[in-house]
Scaffold this active site. Structure first.
Site, mmCIF file in Angstrom:
data_model
loop_
_atom_site.group_PDB
_atom_site.id
_atom_site.type_symbol
_atom_site.label_atom_id
_atom_site.label_comp_id
_atom_site.label_asym_id
_atom_site.label_seq_id
_atom_site.Cartn_x
_atom_site.Cartn_y
_atom_site.Cartn_z
ATOM 1 N N TYR A 3 0.816 -1.045 0.203
ATOM 2 C CA TYR A 3 0.232 -0.022 -0.077
ATOM 3 C C TYR A 3 0.873 1.207 0.070
ATOM 4 C CZ TYR A 3 -4.398 2.434 0.899
ATOM 5 O OH TYR A 3 -5.447 3.316 0.836
ATOM 6 N N TYR B 271 -5.594 5.525 -7.214
ATOM 7 C CA TYR B 271 -5.950 5.310 -5.931
ATOM 8 C C TYR B 271 -7.363 4.912 -5.886
ATOM 9 C CZ TYR B 271 -6.847 7.025 -1.081
ATOM 10 O OH TYR B 271 -7.260 7.161 0.059
#
Ligand SMILES: [Zn+2]
Lengths: 473, 392
Positions: B295, B345
Site C-alpha cells: 500500500y 488510488y
C-alpha cells in the site's frame, strides 16, 4: 521664544530646532538615586535572573563586590517618570536638550514618537546609592523626511552621566523620529498586521471526556490526563485507565517543557486561517506523553528533532486559545565564560521572548517610560500604530539579558548599541540570535564584540552590537 | 489469530472501471459497472450473488448496487472500517462469509469519485464541531493546521528519517519504481509517464518531508472482486486464486492516522500483527513471496511495511530499496500495476486485483513463476493484508 509654532514655516521650524543643537543642558541630578527597588522591578519585567542585580550574597562575591544595576538601565535613571516634562535649558538659560525639541515638534503637529536607535557606553557599573547627574545635548536634527511611519524629523541626543564624585559613569547617544501620524507610506492599521483579522481556525470539538483539557487551555494550563489510581498518563484522553482499570481519571498540569519528537512543514494546500510557513510538531513532554501542536517563532529550516521547546498558550483567534510551543529559552549560564572560550564566528544559541502585553507594559513602566503608545492600545492607534508596541529600553533590557544569560553573570558590558527595525507588537515572538564578531586583548582585558539580532514575524526588530569584557585568568 | 479457512477460499473474478480524474458519472454507476465486470469475469450471473462486502466509507449501499445489478437475495452483507486499511479486510470478511456458509458468492467493491468530487487531499474542512467521536479526534490536529492525510503521515516520515537516516531520495525510489511499472500498464493513469528521481526531488513540497511525488494520485474509479470457496471455484472458468490467508490488524494504542503516542512511531505494529498472522496461517515467509503489492498512499510508509514483513531488517528498508529489489527482475517486484502512485488510488482494491493477475499470470508486468503474492492494506490506520497463491 515660544511663539505659535503652528504658524511656523517648515524652514522656520527647522531653524528654531537647529538653534538648540549643540547647546548642553545644565547638569541635573536624577530624580532618584540608583536603587534596589527599581532594579528589581526591571529584572522582573525583563525576566533577568542574573543574581548580581538582586542577590546580595552572590553579588558580594562577584567581580562587582556588591549589587549592581543592569547596565542597560543607564538612561532609566534619568527618565522623568509620570510627570510633566521638566524644563531643560543651558546654564545660561538657553533652550537645550530634548525637551524643547519635543515641545516644538509636538506643537508643529509631529506628535508621534518612535525611537530609532540608541548606543550606550558604560564606564562603570552603577550601584544602589549612586546619585547621577545628567547633561544632555542635541547633536543633530534632520530635514523633514518622508518615512514609512510618517513625515517627520529625526534628531539625536547625547547624554553624559556622572556620579556623585563627578566621575563619568556612562554616555548615551539616542536617535528619535518625531512624525505626523497618518502620513506614512505603509498602512499600519490593524489589518496590516498578519494574524489579527482572518478567518477563524477550525475549533476543537469538545466532548465530556476532553473538556478538562480545553478548559485548562482557556485557563493557561496544559493538562494531561492522569489516572488517580496508578498515575498513568494518557493523551489523548481515555475514559478508563487501560493500565489499571480505574475510571478515576484526573490530570496533571504540564510544566510545558519538552522536545521536538517529530515535525512537518505544511505547504499545500494552504488555508486562509493559518499563518505560513506552518510547522506542525509532535512534542514529547517531560512528563512523558506527546502532544500535537505548532512550533511558533522558529523558521522551519531551524527546526530539528530533539530541539527543546516550551509551552506558549496563545489566543490564536477570538475566543480560542491553543497550546502552542516555541523554542525553549536556553538555560542561564551560572558561571561566566572565559575570554579564551570565545572565537570569532561562534554562535549564541537562539532565544525566544514571548511578547506579551504584560511584558510591553511592564518593560515601559520599569524603564519609567509613560509614552501612551507603550501601554494604551486606543491611544497607540490614534498615533498611527495598530497596537501598543515595545519601547526601546525594554528591547535593550532584553538584549542585555540575552547576552548575560549566554555569557554568564559576571560578564562586563562596555557598550550596547542598537538599531530598531520593525516594532514588537503583543502576541508575537521575538527570537534573538547572535554571533561573536571579534575578540581582542586590550590592556590585558579580554574584549569581545557581538552582533545580536532579534527578529519577529514582521522582520528584524533589533540589530545590536555589544562590546563585552570577559575574564582572562 | 489463526484462520481456520486459510487456503480454503479463492478470488474468482475481478472487474474495474477505467481509472480517471473525472469519471463523468455517479459513483453508483461506477460501483455497478465494476461489480458487473467482476461477476462476468467469474463466469457467474448477478442472481447467483448472495453476499456483498464493502467499505464503511463507501457511499453506495449494497442494496442500491444490488438493485441495479439484478442481485436478488443477499444472505450476508457487511462493511469494513478504516478506509484503505479495509482493502484486504474486505477479502478477509468475504472469505469468512463464504467459508462459514453465510453466503456462497461474495462480491467485494469500492467505487468513488475521489478526484472529481470528494478529494481527501483537500483537507478536512467545513465540518461542524459537534462532539462526535471523529470530530473530537480531529480536534487534536485540525486547530494546528494539520488537515490532510499527507500532514499526518509526514509526522511519521520525519521521525523515521531521523531514526534510521532515510532520505527523501529513498522515498523517491518507491515513486520511481511505481511510475516505471505504470508506464507500461495501459490501464494506469500514468501510462507511458515514467519519472526519474530528479523529477521526484524537483516536485513541490506538499507537507515537508513529502514531495508531491511521494503522495499517491487522487482518482475516480471502481474496483470489484468476487470471492467464493475453493471448492466452488474449481467449477468456475478462471484458474482459482487462492486466499492463502487474509488478516486484519489493530495494535496497542491504535489511533486513526495519528498513532503518535507509542514508544516508537517508526514501525507499523498493526501491519506486523497482520504479518505474524499470514506467516502463521500459511507456513510461508518473506522468501516465499515472488511479488508484492504494498500500500503506497504515501511513499514513506512503504519502508516500515517491508520491515514488518521481514523482507529486510528494521531501519534497512532504504538499503533494500536502493539495491533495486522492488523493480521488475529484482528480489521482490512491487506494485507491478504502478501502485496507487502510478495506476490509480482506489483504496488499495486495484492492488488486490493486480495481485490476482500476478497469480493468474496475466499482469502486464508479469513476474515469472509466481506462486505467492503479498498484498497490504492502508497504513497509519487499522489495516489488513493477504497472501494470494496459485491453487496447488
Ligand atoms: Zn490507572
Amino acid at each position: 521664544m515660544s511663539d505659535d509654532n503652528k504658524s511656523k514655516t517648515p524652514d522656520a521650524l527647522l531653524a528654531a530646532l537647529r538653534r538648540i543643537v549643540g547647546v548642553a543642558t545644565e547638569p541635573r541630578v536624577t530624580r532618584d538615586d540608583v536603587n534596589q527597588a527599581m532594579i528589581r522591578h526591571w529584572c522582573d519585567a525583563m525576566e533577568d535572573h542574573n543574581p548580581v542585580y538582586t542577590d546580595p550574597a552572590f553579588a558580594a562575591e562577584s567581580v562587582h563586590g556588591g549589587i549592581v544595576a543592569p547596565p542597560a538601565m543607564l538612561d532609566t535613571w534619568s527618565m522623568p517618570g509620570l510627570a510633566p516634562r521638566p524644563r531643560q535649558e543651558s546654564s545660561s538659560g538657553e533652550e537645550a536638550g530634548m525637551v524643547p525639541v519635543l515641545n516644538q515638534l509636538d506643537a508643529a503637529g509631529f506628535t508621534s514618537v518612535v525611537a530609532a536607535g540608541m548606543s550606550h557606553e558604560y564606564h562603570r557599573y552603577l550601584k544602589p546609592g549612586d546619585r547621577l547627574t545628567i547633561s544632555q545635548v542635541i547633536t543633530s536634527v534632520s530635514d523633514e523626511k518622508q518615512t514609512a511611519l510618517g513625515v517627520g524629523h529625526f534628531f539625536t541626543t547625547e547624554s553624559n552621566f556622572a556620579d556623585q564624585q563627578g566621575n563619568s559613569v556612562g554616555r548615551m547617544e539616542f536617535s528619535i523620529l518625531k512624525f505626523k501620524p497618518g502620513t506614512g507610506t505603509v498602512n499600519m492599521d490593524a489589518s496590516a498586521l498578519e494574524g489579527l483579522e482572518k478567518m477563524p481556525r477550525p475549533r476543537p470539538a469538545i466532548s465530556r471526556d476532553t473538556k478538562f483539557f480545553w478548559d485548562g487551555v482557556d485557563q493557561g494550563e496544559l493538562r494531561i490526563q492522569k489516572c488517580n489510581s496508578c498515575d498513568g498518563l494518557h493523551h489523548p484522553p481515555v475514559v478508563r485507565c487501560p493500565g489499571c482499570g480505574s475510571y478515576e481519571l484526573g490530570y496533571l498540569v504540564s510544566q510545558g517543557r519538552g522536545t521536538v519528537y517529530s515535525f512537518v512543514e505544511v505547504h499545500h494546500p494552504q488555508f486562509p486561517m493559518f499563518d505560513y510557513p506552518l510547522v506542525g510538531v509532535l512534542v514529547e513532554l517531560e512528563e512523558g506523553t506527546r502532544i500535537i501542536s505548532n512550533l511558533v517563532g522558529v523558521k522551519p529550516e531551524d527546526v530539528e528533532t530533539g530541539m527543546p521547546v516550551e509551552l506558549a498558550i496563545e489566543a490564536t483567534d477570538p475566543g480560542l486559545s491553543l497550546p502552542l510551543f516555541r523554542r525553549a529559552r536556553p538555560a542561564r549560564r551560572e558561571s561566566t565564560l572565559l575570554f579564551a572560550d570565545l572565537e570569532p564566528g561562534q554562535e549564541l544559541p537562539p532565544c525566544p521572548v514571548a511578547i506579551s502585553r504584560t511584558l510591553i507594559v511592564a518593560g515601559a513602566m520599569a524603564s519609567r517610560d509613560f509614552q501612551d503608545v507603550h501601554h494604551d492600545p486606543d491611544l497607540a492607534k490614534k498615533r498611527g500604530s495598530p497596537d501598543t508596541f515595545m519601547n526601546i529600553m525594554t528591547t535593550s533590557g532584553l538584549t542585555n539579558r540575552y547576552v548575560t544569560d549566554w555569557a554568564g553573570p559576571e560578564v562586563i558590558f562596555r557598550k550596547l548599541s542598537l538599531r530598531l527595525g520593525v516594532p514588537n507588537f503583543p502576541g508575537d515572538t521575538l527570537t534573538y540570535t547572535g554571533q561573536v564578531q571579534s575578540t581582542a586583548l586590550r590592556d590585558g582585558k579580554g574584549v569581545v564584540e557581538l552582533l545580536v539580532t532579534g527578529t519577529n514575524k514582521l522582520g528584524d526588530h533589533v540589530t545590536a552590537t555589544v562590546e563585552l569584557e570577559l575574564p582572562t585568568p | 489469530m489463526s484462520m481456520s479457512f486459510a487456503g480454503q477460499t479463492a478470488v474468482v473474478g475481478i472487474g474495474a472501471t477505467e481509472f480517471s480524474k473525472n469519471s463523468g458519472r455517479s459513483t453508483l454507476r461506477l460501483a455497478v459497472e465494476c461489480c458487473e465486470a467482476a461477476i462476468a469475469d467469474a463466469g457467474l450471473l448477478p442472481e447467483q450473488i448472495d453476499g456483498m462486502v464493502g467499505f464503511t466509507v463507501e457511499e453506495n449501499h449494497e442494496i442500491d448496487v444490488a438493485r441495479s445489478l439484478g442481485i436478488k437475495e443477499l444472505t450476508h452483507f457487511s462493511r469494513i472500517h478504516h478506509s484503505g486499511g479495509a482493502a484486504c479486510g474486505t477479502l478477509h470478511q468475504a472469505a469468512m462469509a463464504v467459508h462459514t456458509g453465510a453466503c456462497k458468492y461474495a462480491l467485494v467493491y469500492r467505487a468513488f469519485n475521489e478526484r472529481s468530487e470528494t478529494r481527501f487531499g483537500a483537507g478536512v474542512q467545513g465540518l461542524d464541531n459537534a462532539p462526535t467521536p471523529i470530530m473530537v479526534d480531529f480536534g487534536w490536529c485540525l486547530p494546528f493546521g494539520l488537515l490532510t492525510p499527507a500532514s499526518w503521515v509526514a509526522m511519521f516520515a520525519t521521525r523515521y528519517m531521523h531514526q534510521y537516516g532515510a532520505t527523501s531520495e529513498d522515498f523517491g525510489r518507491i515513486s520511481v519504481a511505481d511510475r516505471r511499472h505504470a508506464a507500461t500498464n495501459p490501464e494506469a493513469f500514468f501510462y507511458q509517464q515514467a519519472i526519474t528521481l530528479e523529477d521526484h526531488q524537483a516536485s513541490r513540497w506538499i507537507v515537508k518531508p513529502l514531495h508531491l511525488l511521494d503522495c499517491c494520485q487522487e482518482s475516480d474509479g471502481g474496483q470489484a472482486l468476487l470471492v467464493t470457496t475453493l471448492e466452488r471455484a474449481r467449477d468456475l472458468p478462471n484458474e482459482p486464486v487462492v486466499i492463502a490467508s487474509a488478516a486484519q490488524g489493530s495494535a496497542d494504542d491504535q489511533q486513526m492516522m495519528k498513532s503518535y503516542y507509542r514508544d516508537d512511531i517508526t514501525g507499523i505494529p498493526e501491519m506486523g500483527l497482520c504479518a505474524r498472522q499470514l506467516w502463521n496461517d500459511t507456513g510461508l515467509g518473506p522468501d516465499d513471496m515472488q511479488a508484492a503489492i504494498i500500500y503506497d498512499h504515501f511513499t514513506p510508509l512503504v519502508l516500515p511495511q517491508l520491515e514488518e514483513f521481514g523482507f529486510c531488517a528494521v531501519g534497512e528498508a532504504k538499503d533494500f530499496i536502493k539495491d533495486g529489489n522492488l523493480e521488475l527482475g529484482g528480489r521482490l517486484p512491487m506494485n507491478t500495476n504502478g501502485g496507487q502512485l502510478g495506476e490509480a488510488y482506489i483504496h488499495g482494491m486495484n492492488g488486490v486485483a493486480e495481485a490476482v493477475r500476478l497469480v493468474r499470470g496475466t499482469s502486464v508486468n508479469q513476474v515469472p513463476d509466481v506462486s505467492n503474492v503479498l498484498v497490504t492494506g492502508g497504513t497509519a490506520v487499522p489495516t489488513s493484508a493477504a497472501i494470494l497463491s496459485r491453487a496447488g
